[in-house]
Motif scaffolding. Structure first.
Motif, mmCIF file in Angstrom:
data_model
loop_
_atom_site.group_PDB
_atom_site.id
_atom_site.type_symbol
_atom_site.label_atom_id
_atom_site.label_comp_id
_atom_site.label_asym_id
_atom_site.label_seq_id
_atom_site.Cartn_x
_atom_site.Cartn_y
_atom_site.Cartn_z
ATOM 1 N N GLU A 117 5.271 109.653 -108.445
ATOM 2 C CA GLU A 117 6.096 108.571 -108.538
ATOM 3 C C GLU A 117 7.483 108.539 -107.322
ATOM 4 O OE1 GLU A 117 6.019 105.758 -110.743
ATOM 5 O OE2 GLU A 117 4.003 106.438 -110.968
ATOM 6 N N ASN A 118 7.777 110.029 -107.328
ATOM 7 C CA ASN A 118 8.822 110.321 -106.764
ATOM 8 C C ASN A 118 8.860 111.636 -106.284
ATOM 9 O OD1 ASN A 118 11.605 110.898 -105.712
ATOM 10 N ND2 ASN A 118 12.639 109.307 -107.072
ATOM 11 N N ASP B 58 -1.553 107.357 -114.916
ATOM 12 C CA ASP B 58 -0.557 106.661 -115.545
ATOM 13 C C ASP B 58 0.677 107.355 -115.643
ATOM 14 O OD1 ASP B 58 1.145 104.815 -116.922
ATOM 15 O OD2 ASP B 58 -0.038 104.591 -118.700
ATOM 16 N N TYR B 59 1.249 107.794 -114.552
ATOM 17 C CA TYR B 59 2.059 108.664 -114.255
ATOM 18 C C TYR B 59 3.522 108.305 -114.908
ATOM 19 C CZ TYR B 59 -1.069 110.594 -110.952
ATOM 20 O OH TYR B 59 -2.254 111.047 -110.289
ATOM 21 N N ALA B 60 3.901 106.997 -114.533
ATOM 22 C CA ALA B 60 5.271 106.698 -115.444
ATOM 23 C C ALA B 60 5.158 106.835 -116.940
ATOM 24 C CB ALA B 60 5.464 105.095 -115.026
ATOM 25 N N LEU C 102 5.817 113.251 -111.857
ATOM 26 C CA LEU C 102 6.857 113.007 -111.027
ATOM 27 C C LEU C 102 6.571 112.642 -109.482
ATOM 28 C CD1 LEU C 102 9.661 111.898 -111.326
ATOM 29 C CD2 LEU C 102 10.582 114.193 -111.091
ATOM 30 N N GLN D 110 -1.740 114.643 -103.326
ATOM 31 C CA GLN D 110 -1.165 113.170 -103.571
ATOM 32 C C GLN D 110 -0.809 112.894 -102.088
ATOM 33 O OE1 GLN D 110 1.736 114.057 -106.590
ATOM 34 N NE2 GLN D 110 0.355 113.552 -108.275
#
Length: 161
Positions: free
Chosen positions: A74-75, A38-40, A71, A109
């Motif tokens: 996600e980005n 649950d990275y966000a 992060l 990742q």
């Protein structure tokens, strides 16, 4: 500092203590969130702490590493930029073991280009460090086995292959 399999639990405990001490939601343990994928939520839990925790402390380093890892999922470009900026602004803060951890997480990742950039900075900062030599070798193997032509070309262009 030597990173081991215990790092996530150590980081989690430190981050949980940091959250509690700073009035954060202890139930939102960033490392537990990262481990669950649950990275966000991990990013959201860490960002306010980065603004309040004293720079240069172990708690700050744990937040930086955890934030970079979350992060990255996600980005990855923003994660790389954040980590490299931290390396630049706080030269004695990040060490080769931190670089190795971040590079390995990014590579795992699938963010090989960003992992190469972080490794390259580590190699330029600590050219003879054994940890950096090891992470370079691990990254070379990961890139070669990935079939990612862009990452392979990048390693070649930087003179690592």
């Amino acid at each position: 500092m030597r990173l081991t399999k215990a790092l996530p639990s150590i980081l989690g405990a430190t981050l949980l203590a940091t959250l509690s001490a700073c009035g954060g939601d202890a139930a939102a343990d960033p490392m537990a969130l990262i481990q669950k994928g649950d990275y966000a939520a991990a990013i959201a839990a860490i960002e306010p702490q980065l603004k309040t925790v004293e720079k240069g402390t172990d708690a700050h380093k744990d937040l930086v590493i955890g934030y970079t890892e979350a992060l990255s999922a996600e980005n990855p470009g923003k994660a790389k930029d954040f980590f490299l900026k931290t390396m630049t602004e706080q030269k004695d803060f990040i060490d080769p073991a931190d670089v190795k951890y971040v590079v390995n997480r990014m590579a795992k990742q699938g963010h090989l280009s960003e992992a190469i950039d972080v490794m390259d900075r580590g190699k330029k900062t600590w050219p003879e460090d054994e940890t950096i030599v090891v992470v370079l070798g691990e990254l070379q193997k990961a890139v070669e086995s990935s079939g990612d032509k862009g990452a392979l070309d990048k390693l070649k262009g930087l003179g690592y292959l």
